[in-house]
Design a protein around this motif. Structure first.
Motif, PDB file in Angstrom:
ATOM      1  N   ASP A  80       1.014  -1.204  -0.264  1.00 13.75           N
ATOM      2  CA  ASP A  80      -0.046   0.008  -0.020  1.00 13.75           C
ATOM      3  C   ASP A  80       1.002   1.249  -0.024  1.00 13.75           C
ATOM      4  OD1 ASP A  80      -2.392  -1.564   0.209  1.00 13.75           O
ATOM      5  OD2 ASP A  80      -2.678  -1.253   2.352  1.00 13.75           O
ATOM      6  N   ARG A  81       1.910   1.340   0.904  1.00 12.32           N
ATOM      7  CA  ARG A  81       2.717   2.459   0.883  1.00 12.32           C
ATOM      8  C   ARG A  81       3.565   2.690  -0.509  1.00 12.32           C
ATOM      9  NH1 ARG A  81       4.088   7.102   1.795  1.00 12.32           N
ATOM     10  NH2 ARG A  81       5.838   7.893   3.384  1.00 12.32           N
ATOM     11  N   ALA A 109       1.243   3.860  -3.264  1.00  8.62           N
ATOM     12  CA  ALA A 109       0.659   5.444  -3.012  1.00  8.62           C
ATOM     13  C   ALA A 109       1.829   6.267  -3.469  1.00  8.62           C
ATOM     14  CB  ALA A 109       0.510   5.542  -1.463  1.00  8.62           C
ATOM     15  N   GLN A 115      -3.154  -5.380  -4.795  1.00 11.62           N
ATOM     16  CA  GLN A 115      -1.561  -5.457  -4.661  1.00 11.62           C
ATOM     17  C   GLN A 115      -1.148  -6.505  -5.698  1.00 11.62           C
ATOM     18  OE1 GLN A 115      -2.281  -6.298  -0.488  1.00 11.62           O
ATOM     19  NE2 GLN A 115      -1.985  -4.220   0.130  1.00 11.62           N
TER      20      GLN A 115
END
Length: 117
Positions: A49-50, A53, A90
């Motif tokens: 997720d990081r 982003a 993902q």
């Protein structure tokens, strides 16, 4: 041009955050990620997720490929741990990562993506 190179994060969100926090002090004009992002027994989904982003130029490492290519039953512990925790989004992101990055012709610090935290 100063380039910050990230590699072998292996699902370690805490280490990733520490490196990202240090980037402004280093004065990097561009940050790239050389892969092996998620395979590891820590926080593979949170790291995905990081990184998603951040949108850093990223290549797919050998462990990233292994997460997508084989059945979980045939994977080693770290790959199986990560594979079992990834969402479809993902996995899709991981599948889009190229095996090679080529600098854009004429790129300069002014036009290159900047590291963000």
């Amino acid at each position: 041009m100063r380039i910050a190179v990230l590699a072998d994060i292996h699902g370690n969100l805490r280490a990733l955050e520490a490196v990202l926090a240090d980037l402004p002090r280093r004065g990097a004009d561009l940050a790239v990620n050389l892969g092996d992002c998620l395979s590891g027994p820590l926080q593979p989904a949170a790291v995905a997720d990081r990184l998603m982003a951040l949108g850093l130029p990223t290549v797919r490492g050998n462990h990233d490929r292994q997460l997508l290519d084989g059945p979980v039953a045939d994977m080693g512990f770290s790959d199986a741990f990560a594979a079992a925790r990834l969402t479809a989004a993902q996995r899709d992101w991981l599948a889009t990562l190229p095996p090679v990055l080529t600098p854009a012709e004429g790129s300069s610090p002014a036009t290159a993506p900047r590291p963000t935290t």
